[in-house]
Design a protein around this motif. Sequence first.
Motif, mmCIF file in Angstrom:
data_model
loop_
_atom_site.group_PDB
_atom_site.id
_atom_site.type_symbol
_atom_site.label_atom_id
_atom_site.label_comp_id
_atom_site.label_asym_id
_atom_site.label_seq_id
_atom_site.Cartn_x
_atom_site.Cartn_y
_atom_site.Cartn_z
ATOM 1 N N VAL A 68 0.837 -1.193 0.000
ATOM 2 C CA VAL A 68 0.000 0.000 0.000
ATOM 3 C C VAL A 68 0.876 1.249 0.000
ATOM 4 N N THR A 69 2.022 1.155 0.708
ATOM 5 C CA THR A 69 2.943 2.293 0.727
ATOM 6 C C THR A 69 3.510 2.563 -0.659
ATOM 7 N N ILE A 70 3.870 1.456 -1.369
ATOM 8 C CA ILE A 70 4.407 1.634 -2.722
ATOM 9 C C ILE A 70 3.362 2.257 -3.630
ATOM 10 N N LEU A 71 2.120 1.787 -3.485
ATOM 11 C CA LEU A 71 1.044 2.342 -4.307
ATOM 12 C C LEU A 71 0.873 3.827 -4.005
ATOM 13 N N PHE A 72 0.976 4.167 -2.714
ATOM 14 C CA PHE A 72 0.871 5.576 -2.332
ATOM 15 C C PHE A 72 1.991 6.385 -2.980
ATOM 16 N N ALA A 73 3.225 5.835 -2.936
ATOM 17 C CA ALA A 73 4.354 6.552 -3.530
ATOM 18 C C ALA A 73 4.131 6.733 -5.023
ATOM 19 N N ALA A 74 3.644 5.667 -5.692
ATOM 20 C CA ALA A 74 3.405 5.765 -7.132
ATOM 21 C C ALA A 74 2.380 6.847 -7.424
ATOM 22 N N LEU A 162 -6.427 9.456 5.926
ATOM 23 C CA LEU A 162 -7.133 8.916 7.091
ATOM 24 C C LEU A 162 -7.142 7.400 7.061
ATOM 25 N N SER A 163 -7.404 6.811 5.870
ATOM 26 C CA SER A 163 -7.476 5.353 5.853
ATOM 27 C C SER A 163 -6.102 4.737 6.045
ATOM 28 N N GLY A 164 -5.055 5.398 5.498
ATOM 29 C CA GLY A 164 -3.710 4.881 5.740
ATOM 30 C C GLY A 164 -3.365 4.899 7.216
ATOM 31 N N TYR A 206 -9.567 -4.527 5.639
ATOM 32 C CA TYR A 206 -9.748 -4.563 4.189
ATOM 33 C C TYR A 206 -10.593 -3.399 3.713
ATOM 34 N N SER A 207 -11.542 -2.924 4.546
ATOM 35 C CA SER A 207 -12.318 -1.749 4.146
ATOM 36 C C SER A 207 -11.419 -0.536 4.056
ATOM 37 N N VAL A 208 -10.521 -0.412 5.047
ATOM 38 C CA VAL A 208 -9.605 0.722 5.036
ATOM 39 C C VAL A 208 -8.692 0.648 3.814
ATOM 40 N N VAL A 209 -8.187 -0.582 3.529
ATOM 41 C CA VAL A 209 -7.343 -0.756 2.342
ATOM 42 C C VAL A 209 -8.133 -0.410 1.087
ATOM 43 N N GLY A 210 -9.405 -0.831 1.041
ATOM 44 C CA GLY A 210 -10.228 -0.538 -0.131
ATOM 45 C C GLY A 210 -10.378 0.954 -0.339
ATOM 46 N N LEU A 211 -10.687 1.682 0.746
ATOM 47 C CA LEU A 211 -10.835 3.138 0.622
ATOM 48 C C LEU A 211 -9.531 3.767 0.155
ATOM 49 N N LYS A 212 -8.423 3.289 0.722
ATOM 50 C CA LYS A 212 -7.126 3.876 0.394
ATOM 51 C C LYS A 212 -6.777 3.623 -1.068
#
Lengths: 233, 116
Positions: A68-74, A162-164, A206-212
């Motif tokens: 998720v961090t890598i996706l955020f960086a991308a 927030l979700s992260g 998983y909901s938080v991951v989905g939102l993120k």
Amino acid sequence: MVKKGFILLMIVALGFMLWDFVGNYSSKTELADVSSHYVEQGPEELGAANVVTSVVVTYRGLDTLGEVTILFAAAAVVGLLLHLNRNENEQRREGSELLKTGTALLFPLILLFGVYVFINGHLTPGGGFQGGAIIASAVVLSVLSDPNKKAGHTALTVIESLSGLTYVLLGAAGAILAVNGFLDNRILPLGEYGSLLSAGLIPAIYSVVGLKVGSELSSVVISFKGDSKEEEV
Amino acid sequence: MIGTMAIITGSLLILIGLWGLLSNKDIIRMIVGFSLFDVGIHIVMLSIGYINGGTAPIVEKLSDLGKTYVDPVPQALVLTAIVIGLGITAFMLTYAVNMYLKKGTLDIDKFEELKW
């Protein structure tokens, strides 16, 4: 000509490697130790029907946090690079009547489906990443139908941050409260097997991951559209 | 049988992707080639986790526990790989957009600064 030869050589060499690999392939008849532990003990241990979800969210949860961090960086880098070089407020052709009406009808339904997919991630094939991608596809539709609309970048950033943060806090709660450390899902009761509110923390995470993921992919899509300088919600 | 079919499909996709990646001048087409390569690798990884006669690793009832399921670990890995691949693709497309804005072309041969 030399270049073509090199390309051919590369493909033949890789093909040769793969040929060997394919030739020696035979599908296994039983699982390796770790996998068979996941499949045989996982459902009872964590209460999640979908074993892939329990691997992704709990057993290898730290990897998912990194992912998720890598996706955020991308997403951040894509936003930054496209922001620097974007063309001025050019007017784009609006979507056709059909596309607009269809979007008005489908947008909430697709969002709802995305939420359904990530909330049921521990029971059915699906989960945060898939649900997030579905949500982003709704955003693609709305961007196509009305390209001149200003995008809500601030709202997306707020949801994403927030979700992260919630994800990390839930993981840390596992480290503090449960025996098995970071991202343990058993700090909530496991509940009745196979029901929506079961498997402890997994649906929440998983909901938080989905939102993120949904907000990150949406902001990537909106960045590609351009003209995102004047943010408004 | 399914596993063999999957590994052959995946290997072919890898080769097609490599060919597309190397032989095209157009940056967008190179990115498409890369995506094909990526998908091929995912299919090969999934085929390695296939168990003869296994079903998807979703245990509906606790009494189903003894059944044959395919390996969940490569599936979880591929889930990760798809997401990372998507991030990389978005990143490459961003570069393509920026290069186009600088030079007005997507032909890789026009970018002389990159030549050695």
